[in-house]
Scaffold this active site. Structure first.
Site, PDB file in Angstrom:
ATOM      1  N   GLY A  91      79.718  38.745  87.314  1.00  8.76           N
ATOM      2  CA  GLY A  91      80.785  37.816  86.978  1.00  8.76           C
ATOM      3  C   GLY A  91      80.247  36.412  86.762  1.00  8.76           C
ATOM      4  O   GLY A  91      79.124  36.077  87.167  1.00  8.76           O
ATOM      5  N   CYS A  92      81.065  35.564  86.129  1.00  8.67           N
ATOM      6  CA  CYS A  92      80.592  34.224  85.761  1.00  8.67           C
ATOM      7  C   CYS A  92      80.413  33.322  86.975  1.00  8.67           C
ATOM      8  O   CYS A  92      79.359  32.692  87.141  1.00  8.67           O
ATOM      9  CB  CYS A  92      81.532  33.602  84.739  1.00  8.67           C
ATOM     10  SG  CYS A  92      83.276  33.602  85.209  1.00  8.67           S
TER      11      CYS A  92
END
Length: 340
Positions: free
Chosen positions: A137-138
């Site tokens: 995920g970012c």
């Protein structure tokens, strides 16, 4: 010369799909076989991603088949697992999933194999020989890169304090109340404080390096992670990028901290340690992570800037593809920041 890597993309009309197309159409070793988007089938890619007008004549299609080398899943959370259940993929095809469906160890199984967590700065050698990659995920990418060197030396304390702000593209392409321009512009808000879903993958990675960091109890993984990682995510008044400010108690001097971080990332081409203060524009439109350290009393402050759509999603997915196919991981990713 090596033959072209045949690529298929599912969900190519969204933000991460568009970013993947921007990188791959100029990748010297890639042939895009199909860019799947059922709702846009028959339309030119540039009809949706207008900035690609003049760069490609590629057309969206509803096509899917396994006559490819690698499949990218640029779909919403929960949809990757559904897609793979409904559309069997040949075991010869490598898969890179940009959703959260296979990131956690408990959910990583697929077709008798396991998805490898695709953070190259943590798992580069395992990634090289993997079949399936769960792209991080970012927020998770940004925060892990800020903390991995400490975890490797068992230097993470019982409490990690994080404030991190993300751009509006982090919420995806589908419009919502908190992505509407009139709400987001000149505004700032916190959300999912102390309970963001990325805490789970962050804590598993830190525990991989610093055994015992994740508390053992009957509580859920998210609850256990939140006991150690105090994370306040914020929605920023900008479109892309993540800027995090993290502090921990540490006995390291500032010089020792820099030596530790520079040593850890010496062989990793996208993570840079800056002794000058940093800002978000240094990394926007790049696959870089730039980290700055400061010592204040007994606290170590760690600042990190990344682009949520590139190093936090599609750029990292291409970095993983390069590793899977024996390429230099920088191939196709020598991108320039916006500057102004």
């Amino acid at each position: 010369m090596m033959s072209k890597i045949k690529v298929g993309i599912i969900g190519s009309a969204g933000y991460t799909g568009g970013e993947l197309l921007r990188v791959l159409i100029y990748h010297p070793h890639v042939e895009i076989v199909f860019a799947n988007s059922a709702s846009n089938a028959g339309n030119k890619v540039y009809d949706v991603h207008n900035d690609l007008f003049g760069d490609t004549e590629l057309t969206f299609s509803a096509e899917f088949h396994s006559d490819i080398d690698v499949l990218f899943l640029c779909v919403g959370h929960g949809d990757a697992r559904k897609f793979l259940a409904a559309n069997p993929v040949a075991e010869t095809v490598k898969i890179i999933d940009l959703s959260q469906d296979y990131r956690l160890k408990a959910h990583a199984a697929y077709q008798g194999e396991k998805f490898v967590y695709g953070l190259p700065e943590l798992n580069r050698e395992i990634i090289r020989s993997a079949q399936y990659i769960a792209n991080p995920g970012c927020f998770a990418t940004n925060i892990q890169l800020a903390l991995l060197p400490l975890a490797q030396k068992n230097l993470l304390p019982d409490a990690v304090h994080i404030n991190a702000t993300t751009g509006s593209t982090g919420a995806g392409q589908k419009p919502g109340a908190t992505t509407h321009f009139s709400w987001r512009n000149n505004n700032l808000s916190a959300y999912k404080s102390f309970e963001h879903q990325h805490l789970q993958e962050i804590s598993e990675s830190l525990d991989q390096l610093q055994a015992g960091f994740l508390p053992s109890s009957e509580k859920s993984l998210l609850e256990r992670a939140a006991e150690k990682i105090h994370f306040v995510p914020q929605r920023g008044d900008f479109t892309r990028g993540i800027f995090s400010a993290i502090y921990v108690e540490s006995a390291l001097s500032e010089e020792e901290a820099y030596q530790l971080y520079e040593g850890y990332y010496k062989e990793h081409p996208f993570t840079w340690i800056s002794k000058a203060n940093i800002d978000l524009k240094q990394v926007v439109n790049t696959n870089k992570s730039i980290i700055h350290l400061e010592k204040h009393g007994n606290h170590l402050l760690i600042l990190n800037a990344t682009d949520n759509l590139l190093k936090g999603a599609s750029g990292q997915a291409v970095q993983n593809m390069n590793l899977l196919f024996g390429l230099d991981e920088r191939t196709g990713l020598n991108l320039k920041s916006v500057g102004f």
